[in-house]
Motif scaffolding. Structure first.
Motif, PDB file in Angstrom:
ATOM      1  N   LYS A 143      76.068 106.970 -22.253  1.00  0.00           N
ATOM      2  CA  LYS A 143      77.153 107.144 -21.291  1.00  0.00           C
ATOM      3  C   LYS A 143      77.565 105.779 -20.756  1.00  0.00           C
ATOM      4  CE  LYS A 143      73.932 107.806 -17.444  1.00  0.00           C
ATOM      5  NZ  LYS A 143      73.511 108.695 -16.341  1.00  0.00           N
ATOM      6  N   LEU A 144      78.590 105.774 -19.916  1.00  0.00           N
ATOM      7  CA  LEU A 144      79.066 104.513 -19.353  1.00  0.00           C
ATOM      8  C   LEU A 144      77.971 103.852 -18.516  1.00  0.00           C
ATOM      9  CD1 LEU A 144      82.534 103.724 -17.933  1.00  0.00           C
ATOM     10  CD2 LEU A 144      80.521 103.022 -16.652  1.00  0.00           C
ATOM     11  N   VAL A 145      77.811 102.550 -18.714  1.00  0.00           N
ATOM     12  CA  VAL A 145      76.783 101.789 -18.012  1.00  0.00           C
ATOM     13  C   VAL A 145      77.444 100.616 -17.286  1.00  0.00           C
ATOM     14  CG1 VAL A 145      74.723 100.356 -18.267  1.00  0.00           C
ATOM     15  CG2 VAL A 145      75.006 102.393 -19.690  1.00  0.00           C
ATOM     16  N   VAL A 146      77.040 100.401 -16.037  1.00  0.00           N
ATOM     17  CA  VAL A 146      77.493  99.239 -15.280  1.00  0.00           C
ATOM     18  C   VAL A 146      76.299  98.314 -15.108  1.00  0.00           C
ATOM     19  CG1 VAL A 146      78.554  98.387 -13.159  1.00  0.00           C
ATOM     20  CG2 VAL A 146      79.178 100.648 -14.050  1.00  0.00           C
ATOM     21  N   SER A 147      76.429  97.101 -15.576  1.00  0.00           N
ATOM     22  CA  SER A 147      75.305  96.159 -15.527  1.00  0.00           C
ATOM     23  C   SER A 147      75.061  95.652 -14.117  1.00  0.00           C
ATOM     24  CB  SER A 147      75.587  94.969 -16.451  1.00  0.00           C
ATOM     25  OG  SER A 147      76.585  94.131 -15.867  1.00  0.00           O
ATOM     26  N   ASP A 148      73.889  95.075 -13.912  1.00  0.00           N
ATOM     27  CA  ASP A 148      73.649  94.313 -12.688  1.00  0.00           C
ATOM     28  C   ASP A 148      74.451  93.015 -12.790  1.00  0.00           C
ATOM     29  OD1 ASP A 148      71.853  96.152 -11.632  1.00  0.00           O
ATOM     30  OD2 ASP A 148      70.151  95.243 -12.683  1.00  0.00           O
ATOM     31  N   PRO A 149      74.812  92.427 -11.673  1.00  0.00           N
ATOM     32  CA  PRO A 149      75.539  91.150 -11.729  1.00  0.00           C
ATOM     33  C   PRO A 149      74.714  90.081 -12.444  1.00  0.00           C
ATOM     34  CG  PRO A 149      75.641  92.087  -9.528  1.00  0.00           C
ATOM     35  CD  PRO A 149      74.638  92.895 -10.289  1.00  0.00           C
ATOM     36  N   TYR A 150      75.378  89.273 -13.248  1.00  0.00           N
ATOM     37  CA  TYR A 150      74.702  88.199 -13.975  1.00  0.00           C
ATOM     38  C   TYR A 150      75.658  87.030 -14.134  1.00  0.00           C
ATOM     39  CZ  TYR A 150      77.491  89.784 -17.960  1.00  0.00           C
ATOM     40  OH  TYR A 150      78.538  90.122 -18.777  1.00  0.00           O
ATOM     41  N   LYS A 151      75.095  85.858 -14.410  1.00  0.00           N
ATOM     42  CA  LYS A 151      75.918  84.670 -14.620  1.00  0.00           C
ATOM     43  C   LYS A 151      76.293  84.567 -16.095  1.00  0.00           C
ATOM     44  CE  LYS A 151      74.808  81.683 -10.742  1.00  0.00           C
ATOM     45  NZ  LYS A 151      74.453  80.307 -10.306  1.00  0.00           N
ATOM     46  N   SER A 152      77.578  84.459 -16.338  1.00  0.00           N
ATOM     47  CA  SER A 152      78.074  84.368 -17.705  1.00  0.00           C
ATOM     48  C   SER A 152      77.593  83.088 -18.365  1.00  0.00           C
ATOM     49  CB  SER A 152      79.614  84.408 -17.713  1.00  0.00           C
ATOM     50  OG  SER A 152      80.119  84.102 -18.987  1.00  0.00           O
ATOM     51  N   ILE A 153      77.169  83.207 -19.620  1.00  0.00           N
ATOM     52  CA  ILE A 153      76.712  82.020 -20.343  1.00  0.00           C
ATOM     53  C   ILE A 153      77.888  81.148 -20.767  1.00  0.00           C
ATOM     54  CG2 ILE A 153      74.623  83.146 -21.185  1.00  0.00           C
ATOM     55  CD1 ILE A 153      76.035  83.583 -23.843  1.00  0.00           C
ATOM     56  N   ALA A 174      81.166 103.417 -31.978  1.00  0.00           N
ATOM     57  CA  ALA A 174      81.324 102.057 -31.455  1.00  0.00           C
ATOM     58  C   ALA A 174      80.895 102.019 -29.997  1.00  0.00           C
ATOM     59  CB  ALA A 174      82.778 101.606 -31.598  1.00  0.00           C
ATOM     60  N   VAL A 175      80.894 100.825 -29.451  1.00  0.00           N
ATOM     61  CA  VAL A 175      80.657 100.635 -28.014  1.00  0.00           C
ATOM     62  C   VAL A 175      81.754  99.726 -27.488  1.00  0.00           C
ATOM     63  CG1 VAL A 175      79.153  99.610 -26.266  1.00  0.00           C
ATOM     64  CG2 VAL A 175      78.164 100.980 -28.110  1.00  0.00           C
ATOM     65  N   VAL A 176      82.363 100.126 -26.387  1.00  0.00           N
ATOM     66  CA  VAL A 176      83.422  99.328 -25.767  1.00  0.00           C
ATOM     67  C   VAL A 176      82.901  98.747 -24.461  1.00  0.00           C
ATOM     68  CG1 VAL A 176      84.387 101.332 -24.551  1.00  0.00           C
ATOM     69  CG2 VAL A 176      85.816  99.320 -24.940  1.00  0.00           C
ATOM     70  N   GLY A 177      83.345  97.543 -24.134  1.00  0.00           N
ATOM     71  CA  GLY A 177      82.903  96.918 -22.894  1.00  0.00           C
ATOM     72  C   GLY A 177      83.991  96.075 -22.255  1.00  0.00           C
ATOM     73  N   GLY A 178      83.832  95.839 -20.974  1.00  0.00           N
ATOM     74  CA  GLY A 178      84.755  94.977 -20.250  1.00  0.00           C
ATOM     75  C   GLY A 178      83.993  94.157 -19.225  1.00  0.00           C
ATOM     76  N   ASP A 179      84.301  92.872 -19.110  1.00  0.00           N
ATOM     77  CA  ASP A 179      83.656  91.989 -18.145  1.00  0.00           C
ATOM     78  C   ASP A 179      84.586  91.725 -16.973  1.00  0.00           C
ATOM     79  OD1 ASP A 179      81.547  91.889 -19.872  1.00  0.00           O
ATOM     80  OD2 ASP A 179      81.967  89.867 -20.611  1.00  0.00           O
ATOM     81  N   TYR A 180      84.009  91.763 -15.774  1.00  0.00           N
ATOM     82  CA  TYR A 180      84.800  91.590 -14.563  1.00  0.00           C
ATOM     83  C   TYR A 180      84.162  90.537 -13.675  1.00  0.00           C
ATOM     84  CZ  TYR A 180      86.899  92.773 -10.051  1.00  0.00           C
ATOM     85  OH  TYR A 180      87.545  92.721  -8.838  1.00  0.00           O
ATOM     86  N   ASN A 181      84.932  89.523 -13.319  1.00  0.00           N
ATOM     87  CA  ASN A 181      84.464  88.415 -12.504  1.00  0.00           C
ATOM     88  C   ASN A 181      84.358  88.841 -11.035  1.00  0.00           C
ATOM     89  OD1 ASN A 181      84.214  86.007 -11.011  1.00  0.00           O
ATOM     90  ND2 ASN A 181      85.242  84.840 -12.613  1.00  0.00           N
ATOM     91  N   LEU A 182      83.172  88.722 -10.460  1.00  0.00           N
ATOM     92  CA  LEU A 182      82.971  89.165  -9.081  1.00  0.00           C
ATOM     93  C   LEU A 182      83.635  88.249  -8.062  1.00  0.00           C
ATOM     94  CD1 LEU A 182      79.321  90.515  -9.033  1.00  0.00           C
ATOM     95  CD2 LEU A 182      81.450  91.667  -9.555  1.00  0.00           C
ATOM     96  N   ASN A 183      83.973  87.038  -8.452  1.00  0.00           N
ATOM     97  CA  ASN A 183      84.711  86.162  -7.536  1.00  0.00           C
ATOM     98  C   ASN A 183      86.066  86.764  -7.206  1.00  0.00           C
ATOM     99  OD1 ASN A 183      82.646  84.263  -7.509  1.00  0.00           O
ATOM    100  ND2 ASN A 183      83.508  83.096  -9.211  1.00  0.00           N
ATOM    101  N   THR A 184      86.658  87.430  -8.178  1.00  0.00           N
ATOM    102  CA  THR A 184      87.950  88.089  -7.945  1.00  0.00           C
ATOM    103  C   THR A 184      87.783  89.192  -6.923  1.00  0.00           C
ATOM    104  OG1 THR A 184      88.594  87.636 -10.232  1.00  0.00           O
ATOM    105  CG2 THR A 184      89.874  89.294  -9.043  1.00  0.00           C
ATOM    106  N   PHE A 185      86.706  89.975  -7.064  1.00  0.00           N
ATOM    107  CA  PHE A 185      86.435  91.036  -6.093  1.00  0.00           C
ATOM    108  C   PHE A 185      86.266  90.442  -4.692  1.00  0.00           C
ATOM    109  CE2 PHE A 185      83.420  93.321  -3.480  1.00  0.00           C
ATOM    110  CZ  PHE A 185      83.917  94.610  -3.501  1.00  0.00           C
TER     111      PHE A 185
END
Length: 219
Positions: A143-153, A174-185
């Motif tokens: 199912k849909l998973v939301v990761s813990d915050p992490y620093k992008s490499i 397949a698996v689909v994903g999207g990355d979201y920058n927390l600075n924007t939040f």
């Protein structure tokens, strides 16, 4: 001639003294009542601010979940979509949902399609989407998973990943994903709690900073 020791003068002095005491007591009571009222209203404002920030985060998070779900539905209906159709779908979701990047990895060959119109594959780049942690976590969860915050490499930004598996006839496609920058939040949402004497922040249960106006304090 004024006589200090006359009864009327004594009574006048006593009355003045009592009036002064009463005024002092009334002023002290008013001060503490005003202080309590101010504290109460400040606390209520803080509670309202926390509620607003929380609701704003829910709206942000739900919009990201909905966007990822739309890609899931697209691939389910178009399992044989060509490269341009995949790129168009990914880039549309990236722009509409405010992701930094949206990507789609296939179970059959490990190819990864990105919203910036880059393809990574085991044959060409040695990159296999199936070996990545985000892919395996979504696959294991089912199912849909939301990761813990992490620093992008890639750029060091603090990021959340939204990933979801895609099935066709109960088989992983397949698996689909999207990355979201927390600075924007932090800029868009935590501004609700900013004033000359206060700011809003989000912390996890261990006290780790998740969202903060100062990006250097995150994590």
């Amino acid at each position: 001639m004024f006589k200090f020791n006359s009864l009327s003068n004594k009574l006048t002095i006593i009355a003045c003294f009592l009036i002064a005491v009463i005024l002092i007591v009334v002023n002290v009571i008013n001060y503490y009542q005003s202080k309590e009222s101010t504290s109460y209203y400040l606390e209520e404002i803080q509670k309202k601010t926390m509620y607003d920030v929380n609701e704003a985060y829910k709206i942000y998070s739900n919009s990201k979940r909905t966007a990822i779900a739309s890609i899931v539905k697209f691939v389910e209906r178009n399992p044989n979509a060509d490269t341009m159709e995949i790129f168009d779908a990914l880039s549309t979701i990236k722009e509409s949902a405010g992701f930094d990047v949206v990507y789609l990895g296939f179970e059959s060959n490990g190819k990864l399609y990105q919203s910036n119109r880059i393809i990574r594959s085991p044959e060409d780049t040695g990159f296999d989407a199936r070996t990545r942690s985000w892919y395996q976590e979504a696959k294991a969860a089912g199912k849909l998973v939301v990761s813990d915050p992490y620093k992008s490499i890639e750029d060091g930004s603090v990021t959340l990943s939204y990933t979801a598996p895609i099935y066709k006839n109960n088989k992983l496609l397949a698996v689909v994903g999207g990355d979201y920058n927390l600075n924007t939040f932090s800029k868009d949402v935590l501004a609700l709690g900013h004033s000359e004497s206060s700011y809003a922040g989000v912390y996890d249960k261990d006290g780790v900073v998740i969202f903060h106006e100062d990006k250097e304090k995150v994590l």
